[in-house]
Design a protein around this motif. Sequence first.
Motif, PDB file in Angstrom:
ATOM      1  N   VAL A  34       0.860  -1.190   0.000  1.00  0.00           N
ATOM      2  CA  VAL A  34       0.000   0.000   0.000  1.00  0.00           C
ATOM      3  C   VAL A  34       0.897   1.241   0.000  1.00  0.00           C
ATOM      4  CG1 VAL A  34      -1.653   1.281   1.441  1.00  0.00           C
ATOM      5  CG2 VAL A  34      -1.918  -1.193   1.148  1.00  0.00           C
ATOM      6  N   ALA A  35       2.008   1.140   0.743  1.00  0.00           N
ATOM      7  CA  ALA A  35       2.954   2.262   0.806  1.00  0.00           C
ATOM      8  C   ALA A  35       3.510   2.576  -0.583  1.00  0.00           C
ATOM      9  CB  ALA A  35       4.095   1.918   1.761  1.00  0.00           C
ATOM     10  N   GLY A  36       3.842   1.523  -1.341  1.00  0.00           N
ATOM     11  CA  GLY A  36       4.375   1.720  -2.689  1.00  0.00           C
ATOM     12  C   GLY A  36       3.313   2.274  -3.622  1.00  0.00           C
ATOM     13  N   ALA A  37       2.103   1.698  -3.559  1.00  0.00           N
ATOM     14  CA  ALA A  37       1.010   2.143  -4.435  1.00  0.00           C
ATOM     15  C   ALA A  37       0.696   3.616  -4.198  1.00  0.00           C
ATOM     16  CB  ALA A  37      -0.239   1.297  -4.169  1.00  0.00           C
ATOM     17  N   ASN A  38       0.715   4.010  -2.929  1.00  0.00           N
ATOM     18  CA  ASN A  38       0.333   5.387  -2.595  1.00  0.00           C
ATOM     19  C   ASN A  38       1.393   6.420  -2.955  1.00  0.00           C
ATOM     20  OD1 ASN A  38      -2.182   4.722  -1.754  1.00  0.00           O
ATOM     21  ND2 ASN A  38      -1.693   4.674   0.433  1.00  0.00           N
ATOM     22  N   VAL A  98       0.284   7.951 -10.686  1.00  0.00           N
ATOM     23  CA  VAL A  98      -1.030   8.357 -10.161  1.00  0.00           C
ATOM     24  C   VAL A  98      -0.940   9.643  -9.338  1.00  0.00           C
ATOM     25  CG1 VAL A  98      -2.960   7.593  -8.692  1.00  0.00           C
ATOM     26  CG2 VAL A  98      -1.739   5.935 -10.116  1.00  0.00           C
ATOM     27  N   PHE A  99       0.186   9.834  -8.648  1.00  0.00           N
ATOM     28  CA  PHE A  99       0.314  10.987  -7.748  1.00  0.00           C
ATOM     29  C   PHE A  99       1.496  11.842  -8.195  1.00  0.00           C
ATOM     30  CE2 PHE A  99      -1.394   7.396  -5.312  1.00  0.00           C
ATOM     31  CZ  PHE A  99      -2.593   7.937  -4.871  1.00  0.00           C
ATOM     32  N   ASP A 100       1.228  13.135  -8.487  1.00  0.00           N
ATOM     33  CA  ASP A 100       2.330  14.046  -8.831  1.00  0.00           C
ATOM     34  C   ASP A 100       3.217  14.210  -7.611  1.00  0.00           C
ATOM     35  OD1 ASP A 100       1.362  14.540 -11.307  1.00  0.00           O
ATOM     36  OD2 ASP A 100       0.234  16.340 -10.710  1.00  0.00           O
ATOM     37  N   ALA A 101       4.519  14.350  -7.845  1.00  0.00           N
ATOM     38  CA  ALA A 101       5.479  14.542  -6.738  1.00  0.00           C
ATOM     39  C   ALA A 101       5.075  13.691  -5.540  1.00  0.00           C
ATOM     40  CB  ALA A 101       5.547  16.025  -6.359  1.00  0.00           C
ATOM     41  N   PRO A 102       5.096  12.365  -5.699  1.00  0.00           N
ATOM     42  CA  PRO A 102       4.479  11.497  -4.689  1.00  0.00           C
ATOM     43  C   PRO A 102       5.139  11.519  -3.325  1.00  0.00           C
ATOM     44  CG  PRO A 102       5.715  10.189  -6.295  1.00  0.00           C
ATOM     45  CD  PRO A 102       5.681  11.593  -6.808  1.00  0.00           C
ATOM     46  N   HIS A 103       6.419  11.916  -3.248  1.00  0.00           N
ATOM     47  CA  HIS A 103       7.068  11.912  -1.933  1.00  0.00           C
ATOM     48  C   HIS A 103       6.883  13.244  -1.205  1.00  0.00           C
ATOM     49  CE1 HIS A 103       8.744   8.011  -2.683  1.00  0.00           C
ATOM     50  NE2 HIS A 103       9.342   8.423  -3.782  1.00  0.00           N
ATOM     51  N   GLU A 104       6.213  14.187  -1.866  1.00  0.00           N
ATOM     52  CA  GLU A 104       6.032  15.498  -1.217  1.00  0.00           C
ATOM     53  C   GLU A 104       4.681  15.592  -0.539  1.00  0.00           C
ATOM     54  OE1 GLU A 104       6.882  18.616  -4.032  1.00  0.00           O
ATOM     55  OE2 GLU A 104       8.847  17.664  -4.432  1.00  0.00           O
ATOM     56  N   VAL A 105       4.637  16.406   0.539  1.00  0.00           N
ATOM     57  CA  VAL A 105       3.378  16.645   1.246  1.00  0.00           C
ATOM     58  C   VAL A 105       2.618  17.737   0.506  1.00  0.00           C
ATOM     59  CG1 VAL A 105       2.370  17.082   3.527  1.00  0.00           C
ATOM     60  CG2 VAL A 105       4.818  16.586   3.322  1.00  0.00           C
ATOM     61  N   ASN A 106       1.395  17.452   0.088  1.00  0.00           N
ATOM     62  CA  ASN A 106       0.558  18.469  -0.546  1.00  0.00           C
ATOM     63  C   ASN A 106      -0.814  18.388   0.117  1.00  0.00           C
ATOM     64  OD1 ASN A 106      -1.173  19.902  -2.145  1.00  0.00           O
ATOM     65  ND2 ASN A 106      -0.612  18.916  -4.078  1.00  0.00           N
ATOM     66  N   LEU A 107      -1.014  19.261   1.103  1.00  0.00           N
ATOM     67  CA  LEU A 107      -2.218  19.126   1.938  1.00  0.00           C
ATOM     68  C   LEU A 107      -3.511  19.401   1.184  1.00  0.00           C
ATOM     69  CD1 LEU A 107      -1.118  20.573   5.401  1.00  0.00           C
ATOM     70  CD2 LEU A 107      -0.899  18.260   4.495  1.00  0.00           C
ATOM     71  N   GLY A 108      -3.403  20.019   0.002  1.00  0.00           N
ATOM     72  CA  GLY A 108      -4.617  20.291  -0.772  1.00  0.00           C
ATOM     73  C   GLY A 108      -4.787  19.286  -1.906  1.00  0.00           C
ATOM     74  N   ARG A 109      -3.992  18.205  -1.905  1.00  0.00           N
ATOM     75  CA  ARG A 109      -3.997  17.260  -3.021  1.00  0.00           C
ATOM     76  C   ARG A 109      -5.416  16.791  -3.333  1.00  0.00           C
ATOM     77  NH1 ARG A 109       0.216  14.170  -5.187  1.00  0.00           N
ATOM     78  NH2 ARG A 109       1.641  14.693  -3.493  1.00  0.00           N
TER      79      ARG A 109
END
Length: 400
Positions: free
Chosen positions: A316-320, A325-336
């Motif tokens: 699940v960690a890898g998928a997320n 699917v997710f732009d800049a996946p390692h960054e925190v984007n609170l409005g994603r």
Amino acid sequence: MSLAAFDLNAIGPEFIADPHPVLDALRKERPLHRNPDGSILLTRYEDCRAVYQSRAMLSDKTEAFTAKFGECPLKEHHTTSLVFNDPPYHTTVRKLLAEAFTPRKLAEFEPLIARIVARLLDRLEEMGEADIVEDFAKVLPTEIISVMLGVPEAMRLRLRGYSLSILGALDPVVSAERLEAGNRAVEEFSALLSEIIAHRRRNPGQGGEGEVLEALIFGEHDGRRLTEKELIQNCIFLLNAGHETTTSLVANAVGTLLEAPGAHRALREDPGLIDTAVEEFLRLESPLQIGNRTAGENVELPSGTLPKGAYVHLSVAGANRDPRVFDAPHEVNLGRSPNRHLAFVTGIHVCLGATLSRIEGRIAIGGLVTRFPALAPNGPGDRLPLARFRGWSRLPVRLS
Ligand code: HEM
């Protein structure tokens, strides 16, 4: 070590501390990675999603748990929980447990959650510095799930220890000591619940605000009630599922905010971000990092074929954090938005407590950030030493 030799069943502290360098490489180069024991590790979002949605992918773990635990209380517990079963048993138990999570019941919980959070925040204010796990994150879900199941206040302190021991035994690598602690926890927890259930059977209609135990004892689906064993083991499961994960949601959110001052500031300045922020905390640091299924037949996935009988680990960690699917996946984007993470998975086993934990997360994290604008680290914390469950065992903070 080469990537091809990676063995999920032999991971160590380095992987637990930060699994993402390995998960990123596997996702890119070995989307259907074979561990030395023949099990397959999936790290791509679309593969994991397809598995969770496939009726041919089975959750029954009798064989795996018999091999892992032998005949013991841990095996009885995990093989009776609905999460490790398939239809028709799963369907029946899920329908009966769903009685505890109706919109009417959840509406009852919101003011209760707000009251508990307000009391905890008052106490934190007096303390000035605190361990966010011990003094905040674990208290709320333990209280809520205890209220639901009618666990008396004096006994609540023991619950997290039980829960960690039982869930800890599910890690890919488990010591004999941890197995023993898990078995002891199932036995003590069962004895406690049996007393509580017997009391409610003798005194129906006397549960307090928010208690749902009676619905679980007397509820019927297709003319069938839960047996005593099913009732006890599924109550233990609810207690485990309901508080360890939510504790981690709150603690992981605080950990993330302490490491990302920009995101922390954004949430302080715009408390309206809290709903999307909770989803982002769930995505970035999912409390449950690894799921499992067995292929009941050959199953076609976007990245290849799972052969019948394959035992599959879903990251699940890898998928997320899949960049497809997710732009800049390692960054925190609170409005994603959208944020279609798999922290609660999808398909017939989708988390029954998702709405409840979102409410808890929103009120707890939002309340903490608003009440303590100066929230800051107070020395290093300790991560839970587990690969399957991501959380903190200690996270010291200064509040003013
Ligand atoms: C942030 C908090 C939570 C997270 C991340 C979480 C995550 C999950 C996940 C990933 C599953 C699916 C496991 C699988 O099939 O492999 C699941 C199932 C489940 N969760 Fe949660 N959970 C959370 C909170 C809760 C709460 C608060 C409750 C109840 C009080 C709860 C009750 C359940 C139940 C009953 C299932 C089994 C559903 C089924 O098998 O049909 N969860 N949860």
